[in-house]
Enzyme design. Structure first.
Site, PDB file in Angstrom:
ATOM      1  N   LYS A 119       0.804  -1.230   0.000  1.00 11.03           N
ATOM      2  CA  LYS A 119       0.000   0.000   0.000  1.00 11.03           C
ATOM      3  C   LYS A 119       0.838   1.281   0.000  1.00 11.03           C
ATOM      4  O   LYS A 119       0.474   2.254  -0.655  1.00 11.03           O
ATOM      5  CB  LYS A 119      -0.983   0.015   1.174  1.00 11.03           C
ATOM      6  CG  LYS A 119      -1.923  -1.177   1.203  1.00 11.03           C
ATOM      7  CD  LYS A 119      -2.697  -1.373  -0.095  1.00 11.03           C
ATOM      8  CE  LYS A 119      -3.146  -2.806  -0.266  1.00 11.03           C
ATOM      9  NZ  LYS A 119      -3.653  -3.163  -1.585  1.00 11.03           N
ATOM     10  N   GLU A 207      -2.910   8.321   7.339  1.00 11.14           N
ATOM     11  CA  GLU A 207      -3.723   9.090   6.391  1.00 11.14           C
ATOM     12  C   GLU A 207      -4.683   9.958   7.176  1.00 11.14           C
ATOM     13  O   GLU A 207      -5.149   9.564   8.248  1.00 11.14           O
ATOM     14  CB  GLU A 207      -4.573   8.150   5.506  1.00 11.14           C
ATOM     15  CG  GLU A 207      -3.832   7.499   4.379  1.00 11.14           C
ATOM     16  CD  GLU A 207      -4.724   6.584   3.556  1.00 11.14           C
ATOM     17  OE1 GLU A 207      -5.949   6.537   3.814  1.00 11.14           O
ATOM     18  OE2 GLU A 207      -4.196   5.913   2.675  1.00 11.14           O
ATOM     19  N   HIS A 242     -16.183  -4.560   6.722  1.00  6.62           N
ATOM     20  CA  HIS A 242     -15.417  -4.661   5.479  1.00  6.62           C
ATOM     21  C   HIS A 242     -15.899  -5.783   4.564  1.00  6.62           C
ATOM     22  O   HIS A 242     -15.200  -6.212   3.667  1.00  6.62           O
ATOM     23  CB  HIS A 242     -13.926  -4.774   5.768  1.00  6.62           C
ATOM     24  CG  HIS A 242     -13.429  -3.657   6.641  1.00  6.62           C
ATOM     25  ND1 HIS A 242     -13.563  -2.340   6.275  1.00  6.62           N
ATOM     26  CD2 HIS A 242     -12.874  -3.653   7.866  1.00  6.62           C
ATOM     27  CE1 HIS A 242     -13.085  -1.580   7.241  1.00  6.62           C
ATOM     28  NE2 HIS A 242     -12.678  -2.336   8.223  1.00  6.62           N
ATOM     29  N   ARG A 299      -7.958  -8.035  -9.819  1.00  5.73           N
ATOM     30  CA  ARG A 299      -8.714  -9.261 -10.125  1.00  5.73           C
ATOM     31  C   ARG A 299     -10.100  -8.878 -10.612  1.00  5.73           C
ATOM     32  O   ARG A 299     -10.479  -7.699 -10.563  1.00  5.73           O
ATOM     33  CB  ARG A 299      -8.867 -10.088  -8.847  1.00  5.73           C
ATOM     34  CG  ARG A 299      -9.581  -9.285  -7.763  1.00  5.73           C
ATOM     35  CD  ARG A 299     -10.089 -10.098  -6.605  1.00  5.73           C
ATOM     36  NE  ARG A 299     -11.021  -9.325  -5.800  1.00  5.73           N
ATOM     37  CZ  ARG A 299     -10.690  -8.484  -4.835  1.00  5.73           C
ATOM     38  NH1 ARG A 299      -9.417  -8.294  -4.527  1.00  5.73           N
ATOM     39  NH2 ARG A 299     -11.622  -7.829  -4.174  1.00  5.73           N
TER      40      ARG A 299
END
Ligand code: MV4
Length: 511
Positions: A119, A207, A242, A299
């Site tokens: 990331k 962040e 999530h 994907r």
């Protein structure tokens, strides 16, 4: 020019394996299933032309075992492997192993998977490419901080609230929201610990936190000749822990102008890592209309059907064409948004506590009729195993506009019958009637903010939905020790939805 693909091994199970096999059948391509001992009688095995066992039920010893999967490919003579989603689909090591074995991996190049997998690296790469990322700090070395104190100094500069995220992560693991300086060090250490145990890497970055964002993702597609297009957005904000539950396209929060801007950014992101095939750029869309790149999923995604419905394109056929070395058969200008589509993920789970509900399916009736698609991995008599994801199908409806897609989804959900296990069908029926959802007003906080949806399932033979909704509100009131349903979310709103006027029809048809 590579030889055309004649036989594909699908390194997956459930609905996505069946979905890929359907495209293969249409193209005259032979299909090979693999299966664990728990999946001997599974639908994907029955759908394939041939099938090979790959080991015991735990995925690590079967669907995730690269050696066994490639062995099955060799035995069957498959010239390509479609990985589906999950399992080996985003493992660069698997893409490389396929190449080494002389089998086409139907997915992006291993280097593109690597570039997006980490990331902090992806953030760095995207910033250099001019893709907006959430303001933050990857640390002095670009891979985390030397100490919690150093991270706190940076967090103060960014301004609280901040998000702590695992560099090696994704999907919310090792993520912490910090809105109080005093809680920062403990949160940082917690995030490090979780990152270490989940990914074997304790690097954590910062962040700025985006509050009540929408999760908007852009479907991209690239061929091996340098052409990249986008297929517009999906709104996947309705999630729980999530886990996506409902997705739709287009997003009710995205204007044509924003769509074009986000699409162009997603194309830029894909081009920056020399992407080939189907991919998805995830963005956070803030309440003020700013958007930020989060990560790229390298994907085909679970929710790809809503994009197929609004673009009238078959994404799996396109994946196979691109893997064959074909050029994309259209340009960006040829793609338009056609109507609206919604997907409800039907899970085998306890509808209130959201716990998996494995077992034998003793009754199974899938909805049909105009503009209804149910991508399922099960059949009446099959078993939902404890070893794998409890999703049993994806119900997708299309409408000329969003309201029509919702009406059709309500109808399809009322036709659906699953017996023998618990499902979240009633949850979906309730969301389709809920005022904020119908207005398109929702964020990633939707389910958390609408607990009354969970309080009581919608009965199929109920006489009075208003009463039902009032009971649900009362149940919630009791449950939470006296919370009033908020305006627009409670009994009154439910009673005025158009579905109430059709409840007589719902009672008499037996659906
Ligand atoms: C965020 C965020 C707010 N601000 N990052 C969750 C999963 C991972 N892919 C990123 N996630 C988030 N990152 C910043 N800077 C909120 C979330 C988030 C979220 C994102 C998409 C969909 C659902 C979510 C639920 C909770 C938090």
């Amino acid at each position: 020019m590579p030889r055309p693909i004649k036989k594909i091994l699908i390194a997956n199970r459930g609905e996505i394996a069946v979905r890929v096999m359907r495209a293969c059948r249409e193209l005259g391509i032979q299909t090979v299933a693999i299966y664990s001992d728990a999946d001997r009688a599974a639908l994907h095995v029955r759908t394939a032309d041939e099938a090979y066992p790959v080991g015991p039920p735990p995925a690590r010893e079967s669907y995730l075992d690269i050696g066994k999967v490639l062995d099955a490919a060799k035995k069957s003579g498959a010239d390509a492997i479609h990985p589906g989603y999950g399992f080996l689909s985003e493992k660069a090591e698997f893409a490389r192993a396929c190449e080494k074995a002389g089998v086409i991996f139907i997915g992006p190049p291993a280097d593109a998977i690597d570039a997006m997998g980490d990331k902090t690296r992806a953030r760095q790469k995207m910033m250099s490419a001019g893709v907006p990322v959430v303001p933050g700090d990857n640390g002095p070395t670009g891979r985390g901080f030397p100490s919690a104190e150093a991270a706190l100094e940076s967090a103060k500069k960014i301004g609280l609230p901040v998000m702590l995220k695992a560099s090696a992560g994704g999907g919310g693991k090792g993520m912490r929201l910090v809105d109080d300086e005093k809680k920062f060090v403990a949160a940082y250490q917690g995030a490090q610990r979780e990152a270490k145990s989940a990914f074997g890497d304790d690097a954590v970055y910062l962040e700025k936190a985006v509050i009540r964002p929408r999760h908007i993702e852009i479907q991209v597609f690239a061929d091996s000749h340098g052409n990249v297009v986008h297929f517009f957005e999906r709104d996947c904000s309705i999630q729980r822990r999530h886990q996506k539950v409902i997705e739709e396209a287009p997003s009710p929060a995205v204007s044509p102008e924003l769509r074009a801007r986000m699409g162009a950014v997603a194309v830029k992101a894909a081009a920056a890592v020399n992407y080939v095939g189907a991919g998805t750029c995830e963005f956070l869309l803030s309440e003020t209309g700013d958007f930020y790149f989060l990560e790229m999923n390298t994907r085909l995604q679970v929710e790809h059907p809503v994009t197929e419905m609004i673009t009238q394109r078959d994404l799996v056929r396109l994946q196979i064409a691109v893997a064959n070395g074909d050029k994309l058969p259209f340009a960006q200008e040829d793609l338009t948004v056609h109507g609206a589509a919604i997907e409800c993920r039907i899970y085998a789970e306890d509808p209130i506590r959201f716990l998996p509900s494995p077992g034998k399916i003793v009754q199974y009736r899938q909805p049909t009729g105009p503009y209804v698609r149910d991508d399922s991995g099960i059949y009446e008599g099959s078993e939902i195993s404890v070893f794998y994801d409890p999703m049993i199908s994806k119900l997708i409806t299309w409408g000329a506009n969003r309201a029509e897609a919702i009406e059709r989804m309500e109808r399809a959900l009322m036709e659906y019958r699953v017996g023998g296990i618990k499902t979240n069908l009633a949850f979906h029926r309730r969301v389709m009637r809920e005022a904020d959802f119908r207005a398109g007003k929702y964020s990633t906080a939707y389910i958390e903010g609408h607990k009354e949806i969970l309080a009581k399932p919608i009965a199929l033979d109920e006489d009075d939905e208003a009463l039902d909704a009032a009971l649900a509100a009362a149940a919630l009131h009791a449950l939470e020790g006296g919370v009033q349903p908020t305006a627009g979310n409670g009994a009154a709103a439910t009673a005025t939805t158009p579905s109430t006027e059709r409840s007589a029809w719902q009672r008499t048809t037996g659906f």
